[in-house]
Design a protein around this motif. Structure first.
Motif, PDB file in Angstrom:
ATOM      1  N   TYR A 217       0.812  -1.218   0.000  1.00 36.49           N
ATOM      2  CA  TYR A 217       0.000   0.000   0.000  1.00 36.49           C
ATOM      3  C   TYR A 217       0.849   1.273   0.000  1.00 36.49           C
ATOM      4  O   TYR A 217       0.481   2.265  -0.601  1.00 36.49           O
ATOM      5  N   ILE A 231      -7.901 -10.414  -6.122  1.00 33.90           N
ATOM      6  CA  ILE A 231      -8.768 -10.916  -5.037  1.00 33.90           C
ATOM      7  C   ILE A 231     -10.231 -10.783  -5.463  1.00 33.90           C
ATOM      8  O   ILE A 231     -11.045 -11.679  -5.248  1.00 33.90           O
ATOM      9  N   GLY A 260     -12.157  -6.245   7.206  1.00 33.24           N
ATOM     10  CA  GLY A 260     -11.066  -6.422   6.237  1.00 33.24           C
ATOM     11  C   GLY A 260     -11.703  -6.668   4.877  1.00 33.24           C
ATOM     12  O   GLY A 260     -11.284  -7.538   4.119  1.00 33.24           O
ATOM     13  N   GLY A 261     -12.743  -5.882   4.583  1.00 30.84           N
ATOM     14  CA  GLY A 261     -13.608  -6.138   3.412  1.00 30.84           C
ATOM     15  C   GLY A 261     -12.966  -5.765   2.085  1.00 30.84           C
ATOM     16  O   GLY A 261     -13.571  -5.966   1.028  1.00 30.84           O
ATOM     17  N   GLY A 262     -11.747  -5.200   2.127  1.00 31.99           N
ATOM     18  CA  GLY A 262     -11.040  -4.875   0.876  1.00 31.99           C
ATOM     19  C   GLY A 262     -11.833  -3.888   0.039  1.00 31.99           C
ATOM     20  O   GLY A 262     -12.365  -2.892   0.535  1.00 31.99           O
ATOM     21  N   SER A 265     -15.913  -6.405  -2.248  1.00 32.97           N
ATOM     22  CA  SER A 265     -16.534  -7.280  -3.245  1.00 32.97           C
ATOM     23  C   SER A 265     -17.584  -8.213  -2.656  1.00 32.97           C
ATOM     24  O   SER A 265     -18.583  -8.502  -3.307  1.00 32.97           O
ATOM     25  N   ASP A 283     -11.918  -1.516   6.583  1.00 31.42           N
ATOM     26  CA  ASP A 283     -10.578  -1.911   6.118  1.00 31.42           C
ATOM     27  C   ASP A 283      -9.631  -0.753   6.407  1.00 31.42           C
ATOM     28  O   ASP A 283     -10.043   0.269   6.987  1.00 31.42           O
ATOM     29  N   LEU A 284      -8.390  -0.898   5.983  1.00 35.94           N
ATOM     30  CA  LEU A 284      -7.418   0.192   6.118  1.00 35.94           C
ATOM     31  C   LEU A 284      -7.731   1.260   5.056  1.00 35.94           C
ATOM     32  O   LEU A 284      -8.515   1.010   4.129  1.00 35.94           O
ATOM     33  N   PRO A 287      -7.696   0.444   0.766  1.00 40.01           N
ATOM     34  CA  PRO A 287      -8.818  -0.314   0.203  1.00 40.01           C
ATOM     35  C   PRO A 287     -10.165   0.373   0.421  1.00 40.01           C
ATOM     36  O   PRO A 287     -11.056   0.257  -0.439  1.00 40.01           O
ATOM     37  N   HIS A 313     -10.962   1.093   9.601  1.00 40.67           N
ATOM     38  CA  HIS A 313     -10.857   0.430  10.913  1.00 40.67           C
ATOM     39  C   HIS A 313      -9.775  -0.632  10.883  1.00 40.67           C
ATOM     40  O   HIS A 313      -9.738  -1.480   9.987  1.00 40.67           O
ATOM     41  N   ASP A 314      -8.900  -0.577  11.863  1.00 42.14           N
ATOM     42  CA  ASP A 314      -7.838  -1.571  12.023  1.00 42.14           C
ATOM     43  C   ASP A 314      -8.396  -2.673  12.921  1.00 42.14           C
ATOM     44  O   ASP A 314      -8.785  -2.399  14.060  1.00 42.14           O
ATOM     45  N   PHE A 315      -8.450  -3.890  12.397  1.00 40.97           N
ATOM     46  CA  PHE A 315      -9.113  -4.929  13.198  1.00 40.97           C
ATOM     47  C   PHE A 315      -8.315  -5.398  14.410  1.00 40.97           C
ATOM     48  O   PHE A 315      -8.760  -6.280  15.141  1.00 40.97           O
ATOM     49  N   ARG A 331     -13.879 -12.678   5.122  1.00 36.44           N
ATOM     50  CA  ARG A 331     -13.549 -13.493   3.948  1.00 36.44           C
ATOM     51  C   ARG A 331     -12.089 -13.257   3.594  1.00 36.44           C
ATOM     52  O   ARG A 331     -11.674 -12.124   3.350  1.00 36.44           O
ATOM     53  N   TRP A 332     -11.348 -14.351   3.556  1.00 33.81           N
ATOM     54  CA  TRP A 332      -9.907 -14.305   3.254  1.00 33.81           C
ATOM     55  C   TRP A 332      -9.173 -13.325   4.158  1.00 33.81           C
ATOM     56  O   TRP A 332      -8.273 -12.610   3.706  1.00 33.81           O
ATOM     57  N   ASP A 336      -4.693 -14.766   6.347  1.00 33.19           N
ATOM     58  CA  ASP A 336      -3.531 -13.875   6.223  1.00 33.19           C
ATOM     59  C   ASP A 336      -2.684 -13.841   7.499  1.00 33.19           C
ATOM     60  O   ASP A 336      -1.634 -13.203   7.505  1.00 33.19           O
ATOM     61  N   TRP A 337      -3.201 -14.454   8.594  1.00 33.59           N
ATOM     62  CA  TRP A 337      -2.553 -14.206   9.883  1.00 33.59           C
ATOM     63  C   TRP A 337      -2.171 -15.483  10.619  1.00 33.59           C
ATOM     64  O   TRP A 337      -2.896 -16.470  10.577  1.00 33.59           O
TER      65      TRP A 337
HETATM   66  C1  LIG Z   1      -6.998 -10.981   1.282  1.00 32.76           C
HETATM   67  S1  LIG Z   1      -7.765  -9.454   1.508  1.00 32.76           S
HETATM   68  C2  LIG Z   1      -9.484  -9.902   1.592  1.00 32.76           C
HETATM   69  C3  LIG Z   1     -10.389  -8.779   1.229  1.00 32.76           C
HETATM   70  C4  LIG Z   1     -11.883  -9.056   1.344  1.00 32.76           C
HETATM   71  N1  LIG Z   1     -12.271  -9.602   2.615  1.00 32.76           N
HETATM   72  C5  LIG Z   1     -12.368  -9.964   0.231  1.00 32.76           C
HETATM   73  O1  LIG Z   1     -12.739 -11.107   0.492  1.00 32.76           O
HETATM   74  O2  LIG Z   1     -12.367  -9.519  -0.918  1.00 32.76           O
HETATM   75  C6  LIG Z   1      -7.387  -9.068   3.184  1.00 32.76           C
HETATM   76  C7  LIG Z   1      -7.818  -7.682   3.596  1.00 32.76           C
HETATM   77  O3  LIG Z   1      -7.434  -7.447   4.955  1.00 32.76           O
HETATM   78  C8  LIG Z   1      -7.094  -6.077   5.061  1.00 32.76           C
HETATM   79  N2  LIG Z   1      -6.288  -5.797   6.263  1.00 32.76           N
HETATM   80  C9  LIG Z   1      -4.986  -6.109   6.482  1.00 32.76           C
HETATM   81  N3  LIG Z   1      -4.616  -5.674   7.702  1.00 32.76           N
HETATM   82  C10 LIG Z   1      -5.697  -5.068   8.252  1.00 32.76           C
HETATM   83  C11 LIG Z   1      -5.947  -4.437   9.501  1.00 32.76           C
HETATM   84  N4  LIG Z   1      -4.991  -4.350  10.431  1.00 32.76           N
HETATM   85  N5  LIG Z   1      -7.183  -3.947   9.745  1.00 32.76           N
HETATM   86  C12 LIG Z   1      -8.163  -4.042   8.800  1.00 32.76           C
HETATM   87  N6  LIG Z   1      -7.987  -4.638   7.592  1.00 32.76           N
HETATM   88  C13 LIG Z   1      -6.772  -5.146   7.331  1.00 32.76           C
HETATM   89  C14 LIG Z   1      -6.333  -5.823   3.784  1.00 32.76           C
HETATM   90  O4  LIG Z   1      -6.242  -4.445   3.493  1.00 32.76           O
HETATM   91  C15 LIG Z   1      -7.151  -6.598   2.771  1.00 32.76           C
HETATM   92  O5  LIG Z   1      -8.135  -5.789   2.172  1.00 32.76           O
END
Ligand SMILES: C[S@@+](CC[C@H](N)C(=O)[O-])C[C@H]1O[C@@H](n2cnc3c(N)ncnc32)[C@H](O)[C@@H]1O
Length: 449
Positions: A217, A231, A260-262, A265, A283-284, A287, A313-315, A331-332, A336-337
């Motif tokens: 980013y 994605i 983290g809805g990106g 979608s 999301d951040l 996105p 929002h930072d989750f 979703r997805w 990531d973690w």
């Molecule tokens: C793999 S993408 C999935 C996006 C979305 N959920 C989808 O299914 O299309 C993961 C998302 O987590 C978000 N993300 C990463 N770190 C984050 C944080 N600390 N707080 C909120 N969102 C975060 C990313 O920006 C990204 O949009």
């Protein structure tokens, strides 16, 4: 009990599955499948879901076919196929970026295609070099050499047209670069037992200390856009089965928080289905900006009516959306973690929602290839034929490939149901049900205790 050989059993399974595929096409009034067709089959368009019987028969046929391949193939040749498989990826990359597919689709006679000389003059790419790559791709079914030196598209390559989901997926850069550093990550003197998202092949490949998201980013805006597009493409292809087969109407009237809805979608697909429901996309900053544009353009009425809120929002910080009417979608995100972070993310939703709130985890759920899948309410769990792995082998490749990719870029993983259950329990929640649907993705429905 009469014993049946592996070869006979797999052949029987394969034949029965192919018969079902044929019958289902006929029963649904659909055309036969043809690789050489220059137009997509209705089932190639994400919008038309195959019947459940077709879907399962296709999985079974592919699982049987790959087991048969493992059974009869010379093992050394299989190794060569995999090791040199990197050139299939590279050749697809070349074909997409030079515009071969779109050029072939503009040919005066699409089913004849274009000669190498014609392709050279259209694309300014050396015909002799292109010949090598197009023949490689033709051998894998991506093109058809209609006469020596003349190439046409095949049905699979239509997914590589400019703007299509396959094209977006090929265009996302960086996988071979990161994959090349996986061994160094696994054997790294300081990192080999690390769970840290900043101690991965990604950092080694890009020579950075930043976590992948920040690196993308902050410093690679163009790549970040391609990443977001890929994605979205994956979501567009894999979500229709979830939209149809999951009982979304159970949540009508509640508020769905897409964490983290990106680009939004998932929300974009749900809004038209749940007309009495409000949505929050979190999301951040980066996105969320993209999500805002998407929502304004694609759902102007719902946006104007205030049914959709966009929230930076930072989750890892306390959840702003509170109350037990909330349904938190991930979703997805969890894939990531590493475990501890995933528990923190889930705990945020659990604390925000409180008792009775729901969480829907939408992920590739890994099924160990040796055991029967867990019971689920879906019609897809037919008895497993002999010698077919419980994850249907190659059918689950996407889950295993993604698992390796998540490991390489974020020290994360795709998980089994038992692994998700452990994270969910640590976050003060319980798994209500695993939903398997006409999708490679599953929904794990979770309740806050
Ligand atoms: C793999 S993408 C999935 C996006 C979305 N959920 C989808 O299914 O299309 C993961 C998302 O987590 C978000 N993300 C990463 N770190 C984050 C944080 N600390 N707080 C909120 N969102 C975060 C990313 O920006 C990204 O949009």
């Amino acid at each position: 009990m009469a014993s049946i050989s592996e070869l006979d059993s797999l052949q029987n399974t394969f034949n029965a599955a192919i018969d079902t595929i044929r019958e289902e096409l006929k029963a649904n009034g659909l055309p036969e499948l043809s690789t050489l067709s220059t137009v997509p089959h209705p089932y190639d368009e994400g919008s038309k879901l195959p019947s459940t019987k077709f879907y399962r028969a296709r999985d079974t046929a592919i699982a049987a076919l790959t087991r048969l391949d493992a059974l009869i193939q010379d093992p050394y040749k299989r190794i060569n196929q995999v090791v040199y498989g990197v050139y299939e990826t590279a050749a697809l990359d070349v074909a997409v970026k030079t515009g071969v597919v779109d050029a072939l689709l503009e040919a005066p006679d699409v089913s004849r295609g274009l000669s190498l000389a014609e392709l050279q003059s259209k694309l300014d790419v050396d015909a002799a070099k292109l010949a090598i790559l197009l023949r490689l791709l033709a051998s894998k079914g991506w093109f058809h050499e209609t006469s020596e030196g003349v190439f046409a598209v095949t049905r699979p390559s239509l997914q590589l047209r400019n703007g299509s989901n396959g094209w977006k997926t090929v265009l996302t850069p960086g996988k071979p670069k990161v994959a090349d550093s996986l061994y160094d990550m696994i054997t790294h003197p300081q990192w080999k037992y690390s769970q840290n998202s900043k101690e991965t092949a990604y950092q080694l490949a890009h020579n950075t200390d930043l976590i992948m998201f920040e690196h993308l980013y902050k410093y690679n805006a163009d790549t970040a856009k391609l990443f977001a597009n890929s994605i979205k493409a994956l979501g567009d292809e894999l979500t229709p089965g979830i939209l149809e087969d999951f009982p979304w109407s159970n949540f009508e009237g509640r508020t769905i928080v897409d964490c983290g809805g990106g680009q939004g979608s998932m929300t974009l697909l749900l809004v038209p289905r749940l007309k009495e429901t409000k949505f929050v996309i979190q999301d951040l900053a980066g996105p969320i900006e993209l999500a805002k544009k998407n929502v304004e353009v694609m759902l102007p009425e719902a946006w104007k009516a205030g049914r959709i809120t966009l929230e930076e929002h930072d989750f890892f910080t306390p959840q702003t959306q509170t109350g037990s009417d909330k349904v938190f979608i991930f979703r997805w995100v969890l894939h990531d973690w590493p475990d501890d972070e995933a528990v923190k993310i889930l705990s945020g939703a659990a604390k925000g929602g409180g008792k009775g709130a729901r969480v829907l985890i939408i992920e590739f759920v890994v099924i160990p290839g040796t055991v029967k899948p867990v019971e689920s309410q879906t019609p897809l769990d037919d008895a497993l034929p002999p010698y077919i792995p419980a994850d249907y082998g190659q059918v689950s490749t996407i889950a295993h490939d993604m698992g390796a990719h998540m490991l390489a870029i974020l020290n994360a993983r795709e998980r089994t149901l038992a692994e998700y259950e452990s994270l969910v329990n640590r976050a003060g929640m319980k798994v209500v049900k695993l939903w398997n649907m006409r999708s490679s993705l599953s929904v794990i429905e979770v309740e806050v205790l």
